[in-house]
Write a protein that holds these residues in place. Structure first.
Motif, PDB file in Angstrom:
ATOM      1  N   SER A  59       0.843  -1.196   0.000  1.00 56.95           N
ATOM      2  CA  SER A  59       0.000   0.000   0.000  1.00 56.95           C
ATOM      3  C   SER A  59       0.877   1.244   0.000  1.00 56.95           C
ATOM      4  O   SER A  59       2.098   1.161   0.196  1.00 56.95           O
ATOM      5  N   THR A  60       0.255   2.396  -0.232  1.00 58.70           N
ATOM      6  CA  THR A  60       0.975   3.664  -0.164  1.00 58.70           C
ATOM      7  C   THR A  60       0.170   4.662   0.649  1.00 58.70           C
ATOM      8  O   THR A  60      -1.070   4.649   0.636  1.00 58.70           O
ATOM      9  N   VAL A  62       0.761   8.791   1.142  1.00 58.07           N
ATOM     10  CA  VAL A  62       1.566   9.979   0.872  1.00 58.07           C
ATOM     11  C   VAL A  62       0.856  11.201   1.445  1.00 58.07           C
ATOM     12  O   VAL A  62      -0.289  11.484   1.103  1.00 58.07           O
ATOM     13  N   GLU A  67       6.100   9.956   1.478  1.00 52.92           N
ATOM     14  CA  GLU A  67       5.605   8.609   1.731  1.00 52.92           C
ATOM     15  C   GLU A  67       5.899   8.284   3.201  1.00 52.92           C
ATOM     16  O   GLU A  67       7.023   7.923   3.563  1.00 52.92           O
ATOM     17  N   THR A  69       5.031   5.941   5.132  1.00 50.50           N
ATOM     18  CA  THR A  69       5.302   4.556   5.489  1.00 50.50           C
ATOM     19  C   THR A  69       6.801   4.296   5.601  1.00 50.50           C
ATOM     20  O   THR A  69       7.237   3.403   6.329  1.00 50.50           O
TER      21      THR A  69
END
Length: 233
Positions: A59-60, A62, A67, A69
Motif C-alpha cells: 500500500s501507499t 503519501v 511517503e 510509510t
C-alpha cells in the motif's frame, strides 16, 4: 496532499479496511460518513499516522508529498507534530493545565520557545473568541469552549492537515453549529485541509466532498477530484 492506495487493516482475523483508495487535494474539506463499524475512525487513525495499515508493503500513504510509510518512528513522530493536527469528540485537554498551557503543548514538543509558543497560542485563542478564558482550566470552560481550545491546540504548529473525529458529537446544537462554521473560517484563513469523520448530516453535507464508507471501503469515487487536479497541471 493526501494520497492513499490499497489501505487494509486487520485486527486478528477481522478485516476492518479492505483496500481503501483516497485522494484529497490541498485546502479541501472532506467529510467521511457511514454506519458504526464501517471503518471510519480506523481509516482516520491510519491517515493521521496514529496507526499503521496491515499491508504496508502493498500500500501507499503519501502526505504532503512524503511517503510516510518509509519514515522511522522518530521521523514519523516529528512529521506528525509538524504537519498534522487532531480534533477529537472528547477534547482530551489536560485538566491540570490552563487553556493557554494546553494549546502550547504541541509547540513545546516541537521545540518552540515559550515566548513564541504563548504568542501564537494567544493569537489563536483570540481568533477563536477565547481571549478572556486563557487562564481558565478545562473544568471552568463550557463544552463548546473546551472544544475550541482543542481546535487551537490542533492549529498551534500551523499543520497543513487537520483530522477531526466526531468533533461536534459531544456538543449542544448551537456549539456544534458554531464549530462547523469555524472549520470553514479556518480553511479560508489558514488554508488547511480537513478530513472530518462525522455522523452529523448537516456538517457532512457542508463539506466540499462527502465520502461514504460501507464495510471497510469507500463506496463513492474520487474521479471528479482527479479530473480537477489533472486540469490544473
Amino acid at each position: 496532499m493526501i494520497k492513499a492506495s490499497n489501505i487494509q487493516k486487520y485486527y486478528g482475523k477481522l478485516q476492518v479496511l479492505k483496500g481503501v483508495d483516497l485522494h484529497i487535494k490541498s485546502g479541501e474539506i472532506v467529510s467521511v460518513v457511514g454506519a458504526s463499524g464501517a471503518g471510519k475512525t480506523t481509516l482516520l487513525q491510519i491517515l493521521g499516522t496514529l496507526d499503521k495499515q496491515s499491508n504496508e508493503k502493498e500500500s501507499t500513504l503519501v502526505l504532503n508529498n512524503i511517503e510516510v510509510t518509509n519514515l522511522k518512528e522518530k521521523e514519523l513522530a516529528r512529521f506528525r507534530n509538524e504537519h498534522i493536527g487532531f480534533i477529537f469528540q472528547f477534547h482530551q485537554l489536560l485538566p491540570e493545565f490552563t487553556a493557554l498551557e494546553n494549546v502550547c503543548i504541541p509547540a513545546f514538543i516541537k521545540g518552540t520557545s515559550k515566548a513564541d509558543a504563548e504568542k501564537r497560542a494567544l493569537e489563536l485563542l483570540s481568533f477563536l473568541g477565547l481571549s478572556e478564558r486563557t487562564n481558565h482550566k478545562p473544568n471552568e470552560l463550557s463544552g463548546g469552549e473546551q472544544q475550541r481550545v482543542a481546535v487551537a491546540r490542533a492549529l498551534i504548529n500551523n499543520p497543513s492537515i487537520i483530522y477531526a473525529d466526531e468533533p461536534s458529537g459531544n456538543l449542544d446544537t448551537e456549539s456544534a453549529d458554531n464549530l462547523h462554521k469555524l472549520f470553514f473560517e479556518l480553511r479560508d484563513k489558514f488554508g488547511q485541509t480537513f478530513v472530518i469523520v462525522t455522523h452529523n448530516a448537516e456538517l457532512a453535507d457542508l463539506a466540499d466532498r462527502k465520502l461514504t464508507m460501507v464495510d471497510g471501503l469507500i463506496t463513492n469515487t474520487d474521479t471528479a477530484v482527479v479530473e480537477t487536479i489533472s486540469d490544473n497541471i
